[in-house]
Design a protein around this motif. Sequence first.
Motif, PDB file in Angstrom:
ATOM      1  N   GLU A  95       0.905  -1.289   0.039  1.00  0.00           N
ATOM      2  CA  GLU A  95      -0.122   0.013  -0.004  1.00  0.00           C
ATOM      3  C   GLU A  95       0.937   1.301  -0.131  1.00  0.00           C
ATOM      4  O   GLU A  95       1.704   1.383   0.660  1.00  0.00           O
ATOM      5  CB  GLU A  95      -0.807   0.027   1.348  1.00  0.00           C
ATOM      6  CG  GLU A  95      -1.970  -0.955   1.144  1.00  0.00           C
ATOM      7  CD  GLU A  95      -3.236  -0.782   0.042  1.00  0.00           C
ATOM      8  OE1 GLU A  95      -2.877   0.372  -0.436  1.00  0.00           O
ATOM      9  OE2 GLU A  95      -3.761  -1.656  -0.270  1.00  0.00           O
ATOM     10  N   THR A  96       0.473   2.139  -0.850  1.00  0.00           N
ATOM     11  CA  THR A  96       1.200   3.442  -0.893  1.00  0.00           C
ATOM     12  C   THR A  96       0.079   4.598  -1.172  1.00  0.00           C
ATOM     13  O   THR A  96      -1.241   4.216  -1.403  1.00  0.00           O
ATOM     14  CB  THR A  96       2.144   3.577  -2.196  1.00  0.00           C
ATOM     15  OG1 THR A  96       1.391   3.780  -3.355  1.00  0.00           O
ATOM     16  CG2 THR A  96       2.872   2.502  -2.368  1.00  0.00           C
ATOM     17  N   ARG A 100      -1.828   0.350  -4.346  1.00  0.00           N
ATOM     18  CA  ARG A 100      -0.722  -0.631  -4.378  1.00  0.00           C
ATOM     19  C   ARG A 100       0.281  -0.593  -5.309  1.00  0.00           C
ATOM     20  O   ARG A 100       0.381  -0.622  -6.596  1.00  0.00           O
ATOM     21  CB  ARG A 100      -1.445  -2.053  -4.300  1.00  0.00           C
ATOM     22  CG  ARG A 100      -2.149  -2.362  -3.112  1.00  0.00           C
ATOM     23  CD  ARG A 100      -2.768  -3.844  -3.115  1.00  0.00           C
ATOM     24  NE  ARG A 100      -3.802  -3.812  -2.171  1.00  0.00           N
ATOM     25  CZ  ARG A 100      -4.761  -4.863  -1.902  1.00  0.00           C
ATOM     26  NH1 ARG A 100      -4.892  -6.099  -2.959  1.00  0.00           N
ATOM     27  NH2 ARG A 100      -5.389  -5.050  -0.951  1.00  0.00           N
ATOM     28  N   ASP A 101       1.645  -0.984  -4.954  1.00  0.00           N
ATOM     29  CA  ASP A 101       2.872  -1.043  -5.703  1.00  0.00           C
ATOM     30  C   ASP A 101       3.738  -2.063  -4.962  1.00  0.00           C
ATOM     31  O   ASP A 101       4.255  -2.187  -4.064  1.00  0.00           O
ATOM     32  CB  ASP A 101       3.523   0.350  -5.376  1.00  0.00           C
ATOM     33  CG  ASP A 101       4.651   0.449  -6.536  1.00  0.00           C
ATOM     34  OD1 ASP A 101       5.264  -0.711  -6.463  1.00  0.00           O
ATOM     35  OD2 ASP A 101       5.214   1.577  -6.662  1.00  0.00           O
ATOM     36  N   VAL A 104       7.328  -1.823  -4.300  1.00  0.00           N
ATOM     37  CA  VAL A 104       7.684  -1.024  -2.816  1.00  0.00           C
ATOM     38  C   VAL A 104       7.567  -2.194  -1.936  1.00  0.00           C
ATOM     39  O   VAL A 104       8.052  -2.283  -0.872  1.00  0.00           O
ATOM     40  CB  VAL A 104       6.321  -0.125  -2.560  1.00  0.00           C
ATOM     41  CG1 VAL A 104       6.352   0.342  -0.793  1.00  0.00           C
ATOM     42  CG2 VAL A 104       6.640   1.071  -3.459  1.00  0.00           C
ATOM     43  N   ARG A 108      10.426  -3.770   0.707  1.00  0.00           N
ATOM     44  CA  ARG A 108      10.361  -3.621   2.188  1.00  0.00           C
ATOM     45  C   ARG A 108      10.639  -4.914   2.608  1.00  0.00           C
ATOM     46  O   ARG A 108      11.337  -4.914   3.767  1.00  0.00           O
ATOM     47  CB  ARG A 108       8.909  -3.260   2.350  1.00  0.00           C
ATOM     48  CG  ARG A 108       8.388  -3.213   3.769  1.00  0.00           C
ATOM     49  CD  ARG A 108       6.909  -2.789   4.164  1.00  0.00           C
ATOM     50  NE  ARG A 108       6.600  -2.900   5.439  1.00  0.00           N
ATOM     51  CZ  ARG A 108       5.435  -2.551   5.965  1.00  0.00           C
ATOM     52  NH1 ARG A 108       4.451  -2.396   4.963  1.00  0.00           N
ATOM     53  NH2 ARG A 108       4.962  -2.710   7.370  1.00  0.00           N
TER      54      ARG A 108
END
Length: 202
Positions: A95-96, A100-101, A104, A108
């Motif tokens: 989540e960004t 959603r990406d 990322v 993470r």
Amino acid sequence: MRRLTDTRLVVATGNKGKLEEMRALLEPRGIGITSNADHGLPEPEETENTFLGNARIKAHAAAKALGLPALADDSGIEVEALDGAPGVRTADWAETPNGRDFLVAMERTHDALVASGAPEPWRARFVSVLVLAWPDGHEESFRGEVNGRVIWPPQGVLGHGYDPIFIPDGHERTFAEMTAEEKNALSHRGASIRAFEAACLG
């Protein structure tokens, strides 16, 4: 075990990657697949702490709203060195502010592994739990898993989600480097779908 006799099935998801995989696996069986988006259904909030619990929420919400059998998948990646994280929160890690990406999410995951000090290979498994729900409240559930390892940097451009950093045991390519047919033969979702087919379609 209740058999599915209806030729229409709602796949209770808004995830295009999941929908494509499930269509590829099920439409050859003569089942007409629609999704939440086809019916204008919102995605219910996933409030449970297990794959099974969240799959139940999604399947029963769609079956009740539409009066049709509904199949929902809840799935994710469990990384051994991260005590099973991200697990049921796999999508949340993507989540960004702009949606959603999964790049990322993969970054993470990699950062958490580096911070943990865990040596490679970073063992992991993908899990898929399916729930098939009928409008009368009956349900059947199925689980599929595939073991492997997380790698870095990402490799491949096919698939979706965490596929570019996951290599299944016995192979040297990530899911994102495999064709859809190759991945479906090995994947957690392929395994759960085959269990569903054996039990409910025969």
